[in-house]
Design a protein around this motif. Structure first.
Motif, mmCIF file in Angstrom:
data_model
loop_
_atom_site.group_PDB
_atom_site.id
_atom_site.type_symbol
_atom_site.label_atom_id
_atom_site.label_comp_id
_atom_site.label_asym_id
_atom_site.label_seq_id
_atom_site.Cartn_x
_atom_site.Cartn_y
_atom_site.Cartn_z
ATOM 1 N N HIS A 56 19.004 -8.518 -0.616
ATOM 2 C CA HIS A 56 19.409 -7.506 -1.598
ATOM 3 C C HIS A 56 19.438 -6.150 -0.912
ATOM 4 C CE1 HIS A 56 15.023 -7.730 -1.590
ATOM 5 N NE2 HIS A 56 14.967 -6.506 -2.111
ATOM 6 N N GLN A 57 20.193 -5.227 -1.455
ATOM 7 C CA GLN A 57 20.332 -3.902 -0.858
ATOM 8 C C GLN A 57 19.253 -2.961 -1.384
ATOM 9 O OE1 GLN A 57 22.535 -5.332 1.498
ATOM 10 N NE2 GLN A 57 22.788 -3.105 1.697
ATOM 11 N N VAL A 58 18.684 -2.191 -0.465
ATOM 12 C CA VAL A 58 17.605 -1.267 -0.811
ATOM 13 C C VAL A 58 17.869 0.082 -0.154
ATOM 14 C CG1 VAL A 58 15.160 -0.762 -0.397
ATOM 15 C CG2 VAL A 58 15.841 -3.027 -1.179
ATOM 16 N N VAL A 59 17.575 1.159 -0.867
ATOM 17 C CA VAL A 59 17.644 2.516 -0.332
ATOM 18 C C VAL A 59 16.236 3.092 -0.304
ATOM 19 C CG1 VAL A 59 18.538 4.853 -0.661
ATOM 20 C CG2 VAL A 59 19.988 2.869 -1.192
ATOM 21 N N VAL A 199 13.781 -3.458 -7.557
ATOM 22 C CA VAL A 199 14.617 -2.283 -7.803
ATOM 23 C C VAL A 199 15.281 -1.891 -6.490
ATOM 24 C CG1 VAL A 199 13.160 -1.474 -9.685
ATOM 25 C CG2 VAL A 199 12.714 -0.669 -7.360
ATOM 26 N N ALA A 200 16.361 -1.134 -6.585
ATOM 27 C CA ALA A 200 17.136 -0.792 -5.388
ATOM 28 C C ALA A 200 16.600 0.433 -4.656
ATOM 29 C CB ALA A 200 18.600 -0.572 -5.759
ATOM 30 N N LEU A 201 15.888 1.330 -5.338
ATOM 31 C CA LEU A 201 15.434 2.579 -4.735
ATOM 32 C C LEU A 201 13.924 2.582 -4.571
ATOM 33 C CD1 LEU A 201 16.107 5.474 -3.764
ATOM 34 C CD2 LEU A 201 15.821 6.231 -6.127
ATOM 35 N N ASN A 202 13.474 2.678 -3.334
ATOM 36 C CA ASN A 202 12.051 2.787 -3.003
ATOM 37 C C ASN A 202 11.177 1.741 -3.705
ATOM 38 O OD1 ASN A 202 12.449 5.113 -1.349
ATOM 39 N ND2 ASN A 202 12.493 6.394 -3.177
ATOM 40 N N PRO A 203 11.474 0.455 -3.552
ATOM 41 C CA PRO A 203 10.665 -0.572 -4.225
ATOM 42 C C PRO A 203 9.230 -0.580 -3.718
ATOM 43 C CG PRO A 203 12.116 -1.574 -2.606
ATOM 44 C CD PRO A 203 12.528 -0.138 -2.703
ATOM 45 N N GLN A 204 8.310 -0.796 -4.632
ATOM 46 C CA GLN A 204 6.887 -0.831 -4.298
ATOM 47 C C GLN A 204 6.269 -2.199 -4.531
ATOM 48 O OE1 GLN A 204 5.310 1.947 -2.913
ATOM 49 N NE2 GLN A 204 7.449 2.637 -2.847
ATOM 50 N N GLY A 205 7.105 -3.188 -4.825
ATOM 51 C CA GLY A 205 6.593 -4.536 -5.040
ATOM 52 C C GLY A 205 6.127 -4.745 -6.471
#
Length: 321
Positions: A56-59, A199-205
């Motif tokens: 998956h894409q993450v920023v 989530v795509a932005l700054n995932p924290q687990g």
């Protein structure tokens, strides 16, 4: 004519180093000297290797991560300063040299060390982006093909190696031993389905960890170890353990991270305005005024590369006078 040339040079510096977009700058304190700045960017998190690694894409916003795994020497400083107990295998002659990575630490130990050092454990996403490099999808830190000469794994050596070993195997960001040597604790709880729901932005687990065999929720481990097989070396590989547990201790270590300093929109604009004033003063050969303006720009946005380069230009012009 000369004034116009100087102005063009100043503008050229701005163009070469990018527009005023350094919204994050590395903290340049002494404690960060062995950290690497990972810029804000997007990458492909996960792979097709295992069911718990759904791509998956993450920023991620900019952050810093330790260039090396935490060493025995550094952990000894931590113990001396805090009275924290020694980890398992502290006296094992295979594993206890100062420049080897500390092993036998639980997640709780690693978290305590990072907080003492003014840092934190990296998120799983931060760890993986640092491992995959600027291309954002490397299967191994160095590329897409396994190379036994670039990592310590599978008991090929029979012990951990110094934290600065395998320079040819660093990630594209210059981070060492992201494959092999020691498994590394990260901050996140482990859930086998978390990549599918990320989530795509700054995932924290996930908010809580998966409870394996009713032994308690587990935290994530990354990166393989000197004991683990080659299948654990790829940059998306996930492992886990209870946070209070240091079982597999001969292969459990960590590195720390921290968020990059952020510059507010107001400070960025103030720096831009002062920078333009500096360029105008350079064009008019008013070097003292240019220097005053560029110092204002740097006060607003410390570490901005184009401002620093422009200040160097101004200093050179002043020396020629």
């Amino acid at each position: 004519m000369r004034s116009q040339t100087v102005l063009q040079v100043g503008l050229g510096v701005a163009l070469m180093t990018g527009t005023i977009s350094m919204a994050a700058a590395a903290d340049s304190s002494a404690g960060d000297k062995d950290m690497v700045l990972i810029p804000r960017g997007e990458f492909t998190m996960g792979s097709h290797e295992h069911a718990d690694e759904a791509a998956h894409q993450v920023v991620l916003d900019a952050y810093l991560i330790d260039k090396y795994e935490a060493s025995n020497a550094r952990y000894k400083e931590f113990m001396k300063a805090t009275g924290h107990p020694a980890p398992a295998y502290w006296d094992d002659p295979r594993l206890s040299k100062p420049n080897q990575p500390v092993v036998g630490v639980s997640w709780i130990d690693a978290d305590a060390f990072c907080k003492w050092d003014g840092k934190r454990l990296p998120s799983e996403a931060e760890w993986e982006r640092a491992a995959k490099g600027p291309d954002g999808d490397n299967h191994y830190p160095w590329g897409h093909k396994l190379d036994p000469k670039k990592a310590n794994y599978g008991q090929n050596v029979g012990r951990t190696m110094p934290v600065d070993s395998y320079p040819e195997g660093v990630s594209g960001f210059g981070v060492y031993n992201m494959a092999g040597n020691v498994f590394e604790w990260v901050n996140d709880w482990y859930d086998p389905k978390s990549y599918k729901d990320s989530v795509a932005l700054n995932p924290q687990g996930p908010e809580k960890g998966y409870n394996f065999a009713n032994q308690g929720p587990v935290r994530v481990l990354r990166g393989g170890s000197w004991l683990a097989p080659e299948t654990s070396l790829h940059t998306s590989h996930r492992f886990w353990n209870q946070p209070e547990n240091n079982s597999y201790g001969v292969g459990l270590g960590f590195r720390c991270a921290k968020s990059a300093q952020t510059v507010s929109d107001e400070a960025v604009q103030a720096g831009r305005d002062a920078f333009i004033q500096a360029l105008v003063a350079m064009g008019a050969e008013k070097n003292a005024d240019a220097m005053a303006s560029i110092e204002k720009a740097l006060a607003a946005d410390p570490g901005n590369k184009e401002y620093l380069a422009t200040r160097d230009l101004i200093k050179k012009s002043m020396k020629k006078k």
